[in-house]
Design a protein around this motif. Structure first.
Motif, PDB file in Angstrom:
ATOM      1  N   THR A  93       0.631 -10.743  45.406  1.00 40.25           N
ATOM      2  CA  THR A  93       1.770 -11.584  45.777  1.00 40.25           C
ATOM      3  C   THR A  93       2.804 -11.599  44.658  1.00 40.25           C
ATOM      4  OG1 THR A  93       0.329 -12.928  47.165  1.00 40.25           O
ATOM      5  CG2 THR A  93       2.448 -13.881  46.564  1.00 40.25           C
ATOM      6  N   LEU A  94       2.346 -11.654  43.408  1.00 42.20           N
ATOM      7  CA  LEU A  94       3.286 -11.637  42.275  1.00 42.20           C
ATOM      8  C   LEU A  94       4.031 -10.313  42.199  1.00 42.20           C
ATOM      9  CD1 LEU A  94       1.174 -13.518  39.601  1.00 42.20           C
ATOM     10  CD2 LEU A  94       3.279 -14.329  40.707  1.00 42.20           C
ATOM     11  N   VAL A  95       3.380  -9.203  42.510  1.00 48.37           N
ATOM     12  CA  VAL A  95       4.077  -7.911  42.538  1.00 48.37           C
ATOM     13  C   VAL A  95       5.155  -7.938  43.621  1.00 48.37           C
ATOM     14  CG1 VAL A  95       3.838  -5.440  43.044  1.00 48.37           C
ATOM     15  CG2 VAL A  95       2.200  -6.561  41.528  1.00 48.37           C
ATOM     16  N   ASP A  96       4.841  -8.512  44.777  1.00 47.36           N
ATOM     17  CA  ASP A  96       5.836  -8.625  45.849  1.00 47.36           C
ATOM     18  C   ASP A  96       7.032  -9.470  45.399  1.00 47.36           C
ATOM     19  OD1 ASP A  96       4.253  -7.092  47.529  1.00 47.36           O
ATOM     20  OD2 ASP A  96       3.436  -8.821  48.618  1.00 47.36           O
ATOM     21  N   ILE A  97       6.749 -10.604  44.747  1.00 48.23           N
ATOM     22  CA  ILE A  97       7.822 -11.474  44.256  1.00 48.23           C
ATOM     23  C   ILE A  97       8.660 -10.740  43.223  1.00 48.23           C
ATOM     24  CG2 ILE A  97       8.324 -13.588  42.951  1.00 48.23           C
ATOM     25  CD1 ILE A  97       5.785 -14.807  44.290  1.00 48.23           C
ATOM     26  N   LEU A  98       8.007 -10.037  42.316  1.00 50.32           N
ATOM     27  CA  LEU A  98       8.678  -9.246  41.285  1.00 50.32           C
ATOM     28  C   LEU A  98       9.672  -8.270  41.913  1.00 50.32           C
ATOM     29  CD1 LEU A  98       8.612  -8.053  38.265  1.00 50.32           C
ATOM     30  CD2 LEU A  98       6.840  -6.547  39.135  1.00 50.32           C
ATOM     31  N   GLU A  99       9.233  -7.572  42.937  1.00 51.79           N
ATOM     32  CA  GLU A  99      10.089  -6.585  43.599  1.00 51.79           C
ATOM     33  C   GLU A  99      11.184  -7.250  44.427  1.00 51.79           C
ATOM     34  OE1 GLU A  99       7.183  -4.237  45.669  1.00 51.79           O
ATOM     35  OE2 GLU A  99       6.585  -3.185  43.829  1.00 51.79           O
ATOM     36  N   ASN A 100      10.838  -8.319  45.149  1.00 52.61           N
ATOM     37  CA  ASN A 100      11.826  -8.993  46.012  1.00 52.61           C
ATOM     38  C   ASN A 100      12.972  -9.590  45.219  1.00 52.61           C
ATOM     39  OD1 ASN A 100      10.325  -8.374  48.292  1.00 52.61           O
ATOM     40  ND2 ASN A 100       9.345 -10.373  48.407  1.00 52.61           N
ATOM     41  N   TYR A 101      12.694 -10.108  44.038  1.00 56.27           N
ATOM     42  CA  TYR A 101      13.726 -10.731  43.220  1.00 56.27           C
ATOM     43  C   TYR A 101      14.372  -9.759  42.235  1.00 56.27           C
ATOM     44  CZ  TYR A 101      12.701 -15.471  44.851  1.00 56.27           C
ATOM     45  OH  TYR A 101      12.560 -16.604  45.617  1.00 56.27           O
ATOM     46  N   GLY A 102      13.881  -8.542  42.156  1.00 61.05           N
ATOM     47  CA  GLY A 102      14.447  -7.551  41.243  1.00 61.05           C
ATOM     48  C   GLY A 102      14.274  -7.933  39.781  1.00 61.05           C
ATOM     49  N   CYS A 103      13.106  -8.425  39.432  1.00 59.48           N
ATOM     50  CA  CYS A 103      12.849  -8.851  38.045  1.00 59.48           C
ATOM     51  C   CYS A 103      12.730  -7.648  37.116  1.00 59.48           C
ATOM     52  CB  CYS A 103      11.583  -9.693  37.968  1.00 59.48           C
ATOM     53  SG  CYS A 103      11.725 -11.243  38.878  1.00 59.48           S
ATOM     54  N   ASP A 104      13.160  -7.847  35.871  1.00 55.42           N
ATOM     55  CA  ASP A 104      13.150  -6.784  34.866  1.00 55.42           C
ATOM     56  C   ASP A 104      11.905  -6.809  33.991  1.00 55.42           C
ATOM     57  OD1 ASP A 104      15.892  -5.875  35.451  1.00 55.42           O
ATOM     58  OD2 ASP A 104      16.435  -7.857  34.686  1.00 55.42           O
ATOM     59  N   MET A 105      11.218  -7.955  33.955  1.00 52.06           N
ATOM     60  CA  MET A 105       9.993  -8.066  33.176  1.00 52.06           C
ATOM     61  C   MET A 105       9.202  -9.272  33.646  1.00 52.06           C
ATOM     62  SD  MET A 105      11.063  -9.539  29.363  1.00 52.06           S
ATOM     63  CE  MET A 105       9.517  -9.223  28.569  1.00 52.06           C
ATOM     64  N   VAL A 106       7.929  -9.319  33.216  1.00 55.99           N
ATOM     65  CA  VAL A 106       7.039 -10.427  33.528  1.00 55.99           C
ATOM     66  C   VAL A 106       6.599 -11.048  32.213  1.00 55.99           C
ATOM     67  CG1 VAL A 106       4.848 -11.127  34.589  1.00 55.99           C
ATOM     68  CG2 VAL A 106       6.164  -9.228  35.578  1.00 55.99           C
ATOM     69  N   VAL A 107       6.639 -12.365  32.133  1.00 60.45           N
ATOM     70  CA  VAL A 107       6.072 -13.099  31.001  1.00 60.45           C
ATOM     71  C   VAL A 107       5.066 -14.057  31.612  1.00 60.45           C
ATOM     72  CG1 VAL A 107       6.491 -14.728  29.124  1.00 60.45           C
ATOM     73  CG2 VAL A 107       8.150 -12.911  29.590  1.00 60.45           C
ATOM     74  N   MET A 108       3.793 -13.883  31.248  1.00 53.96           N
ATOM     75  CA  MET A 108       2.773 -14.723  31.869  1.00 53.96           C
ATOM     76  C   MET A 108       1.682 -15.099  30.886  1.00 53.96           C
ATOM     77  SD  MET A 108       0.719 -11.994  34.295  1.00 53.96           S
ATOM     78  CE  MET A 108      -0.196 -13.289  35.073  1.00 53.96           C
ATOM     79  N   GLY A 109       1.055 -16.211  31.172  1.00 54.03           N
ATOM     80  CA  GLY A 109      -0.058 -16.663  30.359  1.00 54.03           C
ATOM     81  C   GLY A 109      -1.343 -15.984  30.783  1.00 54.03           C
ATOM     82  N   ALA A 110      -2.273 -15.897  29.838  1.00 51.45           N
ATOM     83  CA  ALA A 110      -3.607 -15.361  30.127  1.00 51.45           C
ATOM     84  C   ALA A 110      -4.629 -16.374  29.658  1.00 51.45           C
ATOM     85  CB  ALA A 110      -3.816 -14.027  29.424  1.00 51.45           C
ATOM     86  N   SER A 111      -5.656 -16.536  30.450  1.00 53.39           N
ATOM     87  CA  SER A 111      -6.649 -17.559  30.132  1.00 53.39           C
ATOM     88  C   SER A 111      -7.571 -17.172  29.009  1.00 53.39           C
ATOM     89  CB  SER A 111      -7.475 -17.868  31.386  1.00 53.39           C
ATOM     90  OG  SER A 111      -8.152 -16.694  31.798  1.00 53.39           O
TER      91      SER A 111
END
Length: 151
Positions: A93-111
């Motif tokens: 789902t996050l990959v879909d959101i990334l593509e739909n919004y045309g994001c240039d990078m991802v910044v995310m937390g890791a547990s």
């Protein structure tokens, strides 16, 4: 630069928001897509609720509520953002959101789960790292923040 910022309310996710704010503070022209992915309802939830729309609404409300701390931090920092609450497998789902919004990078937390657990269960950050067609920055929570949130 448009940054996808997945947010689940964890200490690591808060660190990721603060990292994105620091990038903007250091001069990066930044906008953010703040995303929360809710998992599909369980069979039990479907049986009890009797109405799929009720489950969808509760899920959307839970996701919107989860995003509030991150939205507050971004608003206080003066960073433009859009919010998205979706349902499904988190990584896909996050990959879909990334593509739909045309994001240039991802910044995310890791547990910071163990290597064995990651190998057996997989992790959203690991899956997104391999599936995203853009740079992915993985931010780990500091022990101080983790202890503060769990106390």
């Amino acid at each position: 630069m448009k940054i996808l910022l997945p947010f689940d309310g964890s200490a690591a996710a808060l660190e990721a928001v603060q990292f994105a704010i620091r990038l903007a503070g250091d001069g990066l022209n930044t906008s953010v897509v703040l995303a929360n992915v809710q998992e599909h309802a369980s069979l039990y939830e479907l049986m009890v609720a009797h109405d799929p729309q009720v489950i969808e609404q509760v899920s959307a409300d839970a996701g919107a509520n989860t995003l509030k701390p991150a939205q507050t931090l971004l608003e206080d920092a003066g960073i433009a953002f859009e919010s998205e609450v979706s349902t499904g497998d988190p990584a896909h789902t996050l990959v879909d959101i990334l593509e739909n919004y045309g994001c240039d990078m991802v910044v995310m937390g890791a547990s910071g789960t163990s290597t064995l657990r990651s190998a057996l269960l997989g992790s959203v950050s690991n899956e997104l790292l391999h599936a995203a067609g853009v740079p992915v920055v993985i931010v780990k929570a500091t022990e101080d923040l983790e202890a503060e949130l769990t106390a």
